[in-house]
Write a protein that holds these residues in place. Structure first.
Motif, mmCIF file in Angstrom:
data_model
loop_
_atom_site.group_PDB
_atom_site.id
_atom_site.type_symbol
_atom_site.label_atom_id
_atom_site.label_comp_id
_atom_site.label_asym_id
_atom_site.label_seq_id
_atom_site.Cartn_x
_atom_site.Cartn_y
_atom_site.Cartn_z
ATOM 1 N N GLN A 115 35.743 41.264 29.474
ATOM 2 C CA GLN A 115 36.464 42.062 30.467
ATOM 3 C C GLN A 115 35.528 43.129 31.029
ATOM 4 O OE1 GLN A 115 39.806 41.897 31.700
ATOM 5 N NE2 GLN A 115 38.868 43.323 33.163
ATOM 6 N N ARG A 124 34.522 46.512 33.215
ATOM 7 C CA ARG A 124 35.061 47.841 33.404
ATOM 8 C C ARG A 124 35.546 48.033 34.834
ATOM 9 N NH1 ARG A 124 30.474 52.416 33.743
ATOM 10 N NH2 ARG A 124 32.121 53.362 35.003
ATOM 11 N N GLU A 125 36.319 49.076 35.055
ATOM 12 C CA GLU A 125 36.667 49.494 36.407
ATOM 13 C C GLU A 125 35.481 50.255 37.003
ATOM 14 O OE1 GLU A 125 40.216 51.795 36.110
ATOM 15 O OE2 GLU A 125 41.508 50.044 35.762
ATOM 16 N N ALA A 182 33.501 44.532 39.022
ATOM 17 C CA ALA A 182 34.444 45.428 38.350
ATOM 18 C C ALA A 182 35.808 44.762 38.222
ATOM 19 C CB ALA A 182 34.574 46.731 39.134
ATOM 20 N N GLU A 183 36.415 44.899 37.041
ATOM 21 C CA GLU A 183 37.766 44.428 36.715
ATOM 22 C C GLU A 183 37.852 42.928 36.449
ATOM 23 O OE1 GLU A 183 40.612 45.761 39.664
ATOM 24 O OE2 GLU A 183 39.346 47.472 40.117
ATOM 25 N N GLU A 184 36.779 42.182 36.655
ATOM 26 C CA GLU A 184 36.837 40.739 36.416
ATOM 27 C C GLU A 184 36.871 40.436 34.923
ATOM 28 O OE1 GLU A 184 34.875 38.196 39.973
ATOM 29 O OE2 GLU A 184 33.471 39.000 38.503
ATOM 30 N N SER A 185 37.403 39.276 34.593
ATOM 31 C CA SER A 185 37.347 38.787 33.214
ATOM 32 C C SER A 185 36.900 37.333 33.230
ATOM 33 C CB SER A 185 38.706 38.921 32.519
ATOM 34 O OG SER A 185 39.672 38.092 33.146
ATOM 35 N N SER A 245 40.057 41.297 42.343
ATOM 36 C CA SER A 245 39.937 42.682 41.902
ATOM 37 C C SER A 245 40.379 43.618 43.016
ATOM 38 C CB SER A 245 38.485 42.985 41.526
ATOM 39 O OG SER A 245 37.654 42.946 42.684
ATOM 40 N N ASN A 246 40.622 44.865 42.655
ATOM 41 C CA ASN A 246 41.018 45.864 43.650
ATOM 42 C C ASN A 246 39.926 46.076 44.687
ATOM 43 O OD1 ASN A 246 43.568 46.399 42.534
ATOM 44 N ND2 ASN A 246 42.711 47.865 41.078
#
Length: 475
Positions: free
Chosen positions: A48, A50-51, A294-297, A462-463
């Protein structure tokens, strides 16, 4: 049964408090008694990212555009691409670099890769606005020249990407698939440098979805976007750029191993379900993941032969190494162990829902690929049957785990329905079915959003990607 790993060491051997990636390892069954009917189970390693808050400085990037200006791009297509490139330039800073290659019967460097200063941005915009169409489609020349421009930079950033947009088939230069893939590998995977991902945009129904998808997968981190109509150009570029500008990790490599005690108890890795796996032996696999936004998994699934006796230590150890682009340091994790209880009973614990969904994701993507292959052979009925069976498997898991609200299940369902619509007729398949299945199966295999819009669901978006895509849509 699930072990969280928050201990990551930087290249200076200091513990990182806010690593760009975190790792969990989860077995499908946390308890499988020695007298149970199964001797294998799945283990899922989840990474996971991070943001990336706005107050954290992102990694600078180098972006090289390879733009098709063949005759079929004349008119609104080229005009929209010009506008989109202008939007892209607005998002880059003086720490970033931008370059442009156009291609028709040959490739031409329109803008060498340079830092995006105010004057360079203005000069680039003027050059972009003066572009005009020419004749044929020489994709090989475009890839070679784009890579050459990136490698010619005296000071390059660690995060580099090529955007290749075309609406047609390669008909000049190297035109066979094998030759194009070999050229791309030689150009983008240079020794002693990070591989350069290539993001391919297929515009309309005239491009080869098979070729562009394969080209984008030559190096880790590449993507294939199906731009179905004019309105999708800007949002697709925005989605891709939003990801690149939020890169938090590069060159991620997962190592899966069986500890010595577990080996003696008969534990083996039977398979790893990932396209970039390397089998070292029965007890060790290496998986190249590439970059993370960012935010990907990402989830790496493996099938393991269980111990033949009680085992108090872990069955499987997983570790990850990567370049942290925010902290600008190499990071190596400590091994994360996964223990599966083997009591002398027939006990079998409840299956873990996350592992079930990931297992379903991998095999549904394979089902779509098989249906696509059948359709290319003209076997439309067989393709429909393949997709129908996939939908039935999906419903079974959905009912068993009450997982209808799971975003991946929701997107798989939508994508299978759209894929089924795409093989209802040869006309449907030619106009959107082939490209849609290539795009969606690739998304699910790589767990990365590759659409300009999110009308069909956005489990992997992601955002940062969503925000940039919407910004490009608004102009």
């Amino acid at each position: 049964a699930e072990v969280s790993l928050n201990i990551f060491l930087s290249s200076s051997s200091t513990i990182m408090r806010n690593p760009s990636l975190n790792l969990n390892v989860t077995p499908r069954h946390s308890v499988l008694g020695l007298h149970s009917t199964t001797a294998t189970t799945q283990v899922c390693a989840t990474l996971q990212a991070r943001e990336l808050p706005d107050d954290v400085q992102r990694a600078p990037v180098d972006i090289m555009i390879a733009l098709d200006v063949s005759g079929s791009m004349q008119g609104s297509k080229l005009d929209l691409c010009k506008t989109t490139l202008g939007l892209l330039l607005r998002q880059l800073t003086a720490n970033d670099s931008f370059g442009l290659v156009t291609f028709s019967n040959e490739a031409i460097t329109e803008i060498p890769a340079v830092k995006v200063t105010a004057s360079a941005r203005q000069s680039a915009l003027q050059k972009i606005n003066s572009l005009h169409t020419r004749s044929s489609t020489n994709i090989s020349s475009a890839i070679g020249l784009a890579a050459q421009e990136l490698y010619a930079m005296k000071q390059h950033n660690e995060v580099q990407s090529i955007f290749l947009l075309t609406d047609g088939q390669a008909n000049v230069g190297i035109v066979d698939e094998t030759g194009l893939l070999e050229l791309t590998k030689n150009c983008l995977a240079q020794p002693n440098r990070s591989p350069v991902p290539m993001h391919c945009f297929g515009y309309g129904s005239g491009h080869s979805d098979v070729l562009l998808r394969k080209l984008s997968s030559v190096t880790p981190g590449g993507t294939y976007y199906f731009v179905e109509n004019d309105s999708g150009v800007a949002t697709a570029f925005g989605d891709a750029l939003g990801g690149i500008l939020s890169t938090v990790a590069q060159n991620a490599v997962v190592n899966i191993s069986i500890p010595a005690v577990a080996r003696e108890a008969g534990v083996k890795i039977l398979d790893v379900y990932h396209d970039n796996k390397i089998r070292i032996d029965d007890w060790n696999f290496m998986v190249t993941i590439g970059d993370f936004y960012a935010e990907e998994s990402r989830d790496v699934l493996c099938l393991v032969a269980l111990s033949t006796s009680e085992l108090t230590s872990s069955h499987v150890d997983v570790s990850v190494s990567y370049m942290d682009t925010i902290e600008r340091t190499l990071v190596v994790s400590q091994p994360c162990g996964c223990h599966i209880a083997r009591p002398p009973t027939a006990e079998t614990s409840v299956s873990n829902s996350h592992v079930e969904v990931q297992w379903l994701r991998v095999f549904t993507a394979k089902d779509m690929e098989r249906a696509n292959a059948l359709s290319r052979e003209g076997k439309m009925k067989e393709a429909r049957q393949e997709l129908t069976l996939a939908m039935e498997k999906l419903r079974t898991v959905e009912e068993e785990f009450a997982s209808s609200d799971d975003p991946i299940i929701f997107q798989l369902k939508n994508d299978l329905q759209e894929a089924h619509r795409g093989v209802q007729s040869r006309a449907n398949y030619a106009s959107f079915g082939a490209s849609h299945m290539s795009n969606t199966s690739y998304q699910h295999m790589n767990q990365r959003h590759m659409r300009g819009d999110d009308a069909m669901g956005s489990a992997y978006r992601s955002n940062k990607k969503s925000a940039m895509s919407h910004k490009f849509a608004q102009g």
